[in-house]
Design a protein around this motif. Structure first.
Motif, PDB file in Angstrom:
ATOM      1  N   VAL A 154      47.240  40.198  44.510  1.00 31.64           N
ATOM      2  CA  VAL A 154      46.717  41.452  43.883  1.00 31.64           C
ATOM      3  C   VAL A 154      46.488  42.278  45.072  1.00 31.64           C
ATOM      4  CG1 VAL A 154      44.707  42.444  42.947  1.00 31.64           C
ATOM      5  CG2 VAL A 154      45.209  40.168  42.210  1.00 31.64           C
ATOM      6  N   VAL A 155      47.202  43.514  45.144  1.00 31.43           N
ATOM      7  CA  VAL A 155      47.202  44.439  46.181  1.00 31.43           C
ATOM      8  C   VAL A 155      46.945  45.855  45.664  1.00 31.43           C
ATOM      9  CG1 VAL A 155      49.669  44.844  45.777  1.00 31.43           C
ATOM     10  CG2 VAL A 155      48.762  45.337  47.977  1.00 31.43           C
ATOM     11  N   ALA A 156      46.033  46.358  46.515  1.00 30.26           N
ATOM     12  CA  ALA A 156      45.492  47.597  46.525  1.00 30.26           C
ATOM     13  C   ALA A 156      46.222  48.645  47.185  1.00 30.26           C
ATOM     14  CB  ALA A 156      44.116  48.043  46.778  1.00 30.26           C
ATOM     15  N   LEU A 215      37.798  47.308  47.145  1.00 35.63           N
ATOM     16  CA  LEU A 215      36.900  46.157  46.816  1.00 35.63           C
ATOM     17  C   LEU A 215      37.112  45.215  45.789  1.00 35.63           C
ATOM     18  CD1 LEU A 215      33.629  48.448  46.840  1.00 35.63           C
ATOM     19  CD2 LEU A 215      34.226  46.918  48.568  1.00 35.63           C
ATOM     20  N   VAL A 216      37.872  45.790  44.637  1.00 42.81           N
ATOM     21  CA  VAL A 216      38.639  45.260  43.500  1.00 42.81           C
ATOM     22  C   VAL A 216      39.635  44.262  44.190  1.00 42.81           C
ATOM     23  CG1 VAL A 216      39.806  45.042  41.462  1.00 42.81           C
ATOM     24  CG2 VAL A 216      38.171  47.105  42.049  1.00 42.81           C
ATOM     25  N   ALA A 217      40.517  44.495  45.097  1.00 43.66           N
ATOM     26  CA  ALA A 217      41.571  43.707  45.432  1.00 43.66           C
ATOM     27  C   ALA A 217      40.936  42.553  46.450  1.00 43.66           C
ATOM     28  CB  ALA A 217      42.696  44.494  46.154  1.00 43.66           C
ATOM     29  N   ASP A 218      40.091  42.926  47.223  1.00 51.81           N
ATOM     30  CA  ASP A 218      39.422  41.868  48.117  1.00 51.81           C
ATOM     31  C   ASP A 218      38.956  40.646  47.521  1.00 51.81           C
ATOM     32  OD1 ASP A 218      40.104  43.408  50.222  1.00 51.81           O
ATOM     33  OD2 ASP A 218      38.031  44.404  50.645  1.00 51.81           O
ATOM     34  N   VAL A 219      38.420  40.695  46.151  1.00 50.32           N
ATOM     35  CA  VAL A 219      37.885  39.665  45.478  1.00 50.32           C
ATOM     36  C   VAL A 219      38.848  38.581  45.201  1.00 50.32           C
ATOM     37  CG1 VAL A 219      36.763  39.132  43.360  1.00 50.32           C
ATOM     38  CG2 VAL A 219      36.006  41.156  44.504  1.00 50.32           C
ATOM     39  N   PHE A 220      40.224  38.997  45.327  1.00 50.91           N
ATOM     40  CA  PHE A 220      41.288  38.156  44.976  1.00 50.91           C
ATOM     41  C   PHE A 220      42.477  37.860  46.361  1.00 50.91           C
ATOM     42  CE2 PHE A 220      40.085  40.483  41.118  1.00 50.91           C
ATOM     43  CZ  PHE A 220      39.819  39.532  40.346  1.00 50.91           C
ATOM     44  N   THR A 261      42.470  31.094  57.080  1.00 48.80           N
ATOM     45  CA  THR A 261      41.625  29.981  56.772  1.00 48.80           C
ATOM     46  C   THR A 261      42.196  29.241  55.655  1.00 48.80           C
ATOM     47  OG1 THR A 261      40.386  31.392  55.166  1.00 48.80           O
ATOM     48  CG2 THR A 261      39.628  31.294  57.453  1.00 48.80           C
ATOM     49  N   GLY A 262      43.059  29.896  54.865  1.00 50.49           N
ATOM     50  CA  GLY A 262      43.907  29.351  53.666  1.00 50.49           C
ATOM     51  C   GLY A 262      43.220  29.413  52.535  1.00 50.49           C
ATOM     52  N   ASP A 263      41.962  30.067  52.431  1.00 50.98           N
ATOM     53  CA  ASP A 263      41.022  30.238  51.260  1.00 50.98           C
ATOM     54  C   ASP A 263      42.076  31.128  50.326  1.00 50.98           C
ATOM     55  OD1 ASP A 263      39.129  29.270  52.572  1.00 50.98           O
ATOM     56  OD2 ASP A 263      37.937  30.921  52.789  1.00 50.98           O
ATOM     57  N   ASN A 264      41.862  30.458  48.993  1.00 50.95           N
ATOM     58  CA  ASN A 264      42.957  31.351  47.971  1.00 50.95           C
ATOM     59  C   ASN A 264      42.155  31.473  46.631  1.00 50.95           C
ATOM     60  OD1 ASN A 264      45.118  32.298  46.360  1.00 50.95           O
ATOM     61  ND2 ASN A 264      46.116  30.382  46.549  1.00 50.95           N
ATOM     62  N   ALA A 278      34.513  46.818  36.497  1.00 53.93           N
ATOM     63  CA  ALA A 278      35.851  46.745  35.401  1.00 53.93           C
ATOM     64  C   ALA A 278      37.037  46.690  36.049  1.00 53.93           C
ATOM     65  CB  ALA A 278      35.424  48.428  35.001  1.00 53.93           C
ATOM     66  N   GLY A 279      37.225  46.879  37.160  1.00 53.72           N
ATOM     67  CA  GLY A 279      38.491  46.619  37.907  1.00 53.72           C
ATOM     68  C   GLY A 279      38.692  45.158  37.869  1.00 53.72           C
ATOM     69  N   ILE A 280      37.799  44.545  38.373  1.00 52.68           N
ATOM     70  CA  ILE A 280      37.720  42.886  38.627  1.00 52.68           C
ATOM     71  C   ILE A 280      38.132  42.345  37.178  1.00 52.68           C
ATOM     72  CG2 ILE A 280      36.388  40.822  38.964  1.00 52.68           C
ATOM     73  CD1 ILE A 280      34.962  42.539  41.135  1.00 52.68           C
TER      74      ILE A 280
END
Length: 507
Positions: free
Chosen positions: A163-165, A138-143, A149-152, A241-243
């Motif tokens: 950012v990798v989990a 969940l934390v990594a998915d935010v970034f 789609t090219g979303d970054n 907290a992770g984010i």
């Protein structure tokens, strides 16, 4: 120029390799024609082979005839099997000086404050136990960047690769001895990995693999941020907290700059997966030529997959710089013999259905082709799984043959780049290390061109030599280490492939 329909690898070989599918009646040697169809990459006999007689490829034994084999027949699982034979370990017999280049090659790397050099710049989220895996995701998915789609979300931080989990399925329900020590050694290697600028480790709080024990055992104090879900107050608070940690780290991580550094700062993991009958003819020898160049320029290569070296270890002990190093490799083979027997398995179970469909028959044949990735230089060290690599040159690491588990151990040991050969078409990544994929044959390369970085099928077609292809691979290694994305990186591979070796019973 007319190209022979078959490939002869050694003058002593009693089988040749079909360059393409051969119909009955194809001339393959003086006075020998095929008596049945020989699939592409498979073997055809060019001499009579009696029951129990060794079948020779690479000038080495790859198995024994289980029924009489006539010239022109297809040699495969229907007429060849395993068998015992004496191996001459001849420790150190083939050791020779490795001449270094006067002007070592360079690449554009990231020099860390402690002097080590990275090829990528990630922020890592590790987990002590499977129970914290979802929260880490969940934390990594935010970034997370979207390759389609090219979303970054990291567009404002161009020097941060992501950012990798890295999650796993263990950490509890395990005995507190070797299995726990191995997991902690793996996590410790990733926590210290040079391709991570910052690392956070998430735990649940009540697991066997306590974060405090991990940090103490692996001497990680001051190297990472630690959080337990139970202590922080649950999922939402831990994710927040992770984010916050990642957002705090991004600006600092983005400050890195690349600079010219010598190849001695490269540690390259050598992998093969989805192998076929051409692996030991094209991609693996070509990667071996590139490995020799890396070592001669002062760098390090790691061969692993102990079960896929089984039966060929006597060729590596001859290159060991000392008897002690050679005996460590032989001891590994004995451990694997005992391990497979204890688990009710056998070493020859290693070739997969895909390997066999591609022309490989026994583990002996697979091993002889797989070890070609390591080139010809001296074997300077033999390591346990995920143990830190401390010597430059060609080293061997004990791992299973399963690619994600093997590569995870190599990266934990310090590999900052992976080269992965494949004949059937593996899709693979290994964050935080970039992974270059090398195709053994042109048809597969063309079919999966979006996933393959190098076509080594040019060797089979006579377009270039093994050495020329090896130079091409070496040049791409330098470009990749300098930041050029690989095909697997374009699809964001590399998080799901994190797979520490699980030993022992699940309690």
């Amino acid at each position: 120029m007319t190209i022979s329909p078959v490939i002869r690898l050694h003058p002593a070989d009693g089988v040749l390799i079909a360059r393409a599918s051969l119909p009955p009646g194809t001339l393959v040697a003086d006075g020998v024609t095929t008596v049945e169809r020989i699939p592409s990459g498979h073997k055809v006999a060019i001499k009579p082979i009696a029951v129990g007689e060794p079948v020779i490829r690479y000038g080495q034994i790859i198995g024994f005839a289980t029924i009489p084999i006539a010239p022109g027949q297809h040699v495969h699982v229907q007429n060849i099997g395993m068998g015992d034979f004496a191996k001459d370990y001849a420790y150190c017999a083939d050791v020779k000086p490795t001449p270094n280049f006067d002007l070592p090659a360079t690449f554009e790397g990231i020099r860390r404050p402690d002097g080590r050099v990275a090829t990528r710049n990630y922020i890592g989220i590790l987990t002590s136990v499977n129970c914290s895996a979802h929260v880490a995701g969940l934390v990594a998915d935010v970034f997370k960047k979207n390759p389609f789609t090219g979303d970054n979300p990291l567009a404002d931080f161009p020097n941060v690769d992501g950012v990798v989990a890295l999650t796993h399925k263990t950490g509890c329900g395990m005995t507190q001895n070797e299995p726990l020590a191995l997991l902690r050694r793996t996590l410790g290697g990733y926590a210290r990995h040079v391709n991570f600028s910052h690392v956070i480790v998430l735990g649940l709080g009540c697991e066997v693999n306590q974060i405090g024990g991990l940090m103490e055992e692996q001497k990680l104090a001051g190297r990472l941020r630690a959080m337990d879900i139970q202590e922080v107050g649950g999922t939402r608070k831990t994710v927040e907290a992770g984010i916050a940690f990642v957002r705090e780290a991004l600006a600092d991580s983005n400050k890195v700059k690349r600079e010219s550094v010598p190849v001695s700062e490269l540690t390259v993991a050598l992998q093969c997966g989805g192998s076929d009958g051409y692996s030991g003819v094209s991609a693996n020898p070509a990667l071996g030529a590139a490995s020799d160049l890396i070592v001669r320029h002062g760098g390090t290569v790691i061969l692993s997959e102990t079960p896929e070296t089984y039966g060929a270890e006597h060729l590596l002990t001859r290159r060991a710089v000392s008897r002690e190093v050679g005996e460590k490799l032989v001891d590994l083979m004995r451990w694997w013999d005992e391990y497979t027997e204890r688990e009710g398995a056998e070493m020859n179970a290693n070739p997969s259905p895909g390997n066999k469909a591609g022309g490989l028959t026994t583990i002996l044949e697979k091993s002889l082709g797989a070890m070609a990735k390591a080139g010809t230089t001296n074997l300077v060290d033999v390591l346990r799984y995920a143990e830190p690599v401390t010597k430059r040159g060609f080293v061997f690491m004990d791992t299973p043959g399963y690619d994600p588990v093997a590569a995870t151990g190599q990266v934990a040991g310090g590999a900052n780049l992976v080269c992965f050969t494949t004949g059937r078409g593996s899709v693979f990544g290994c964050k935080p290390a970039p992974s270059i994929k090398l195709a053994t044959n042109t048809p597969m390369y063309k079919r999966m061109e979006e996933d393959m970085d190098v076509n080594c099928g040019t060797i089979l077609e006579g377009e270039e030599s093994v050495q020329e292809c090896g130079q091409r691979i070496f040049d791409l290694i330098l470009k990749t280490a300098s930041g050029q994305p690989t095909k697997s990186e374009s699809f964001d591979f590399g998080g799901a492939e994190f797979a520490p070796w699980v030993l022992g019973a699940t309690m």
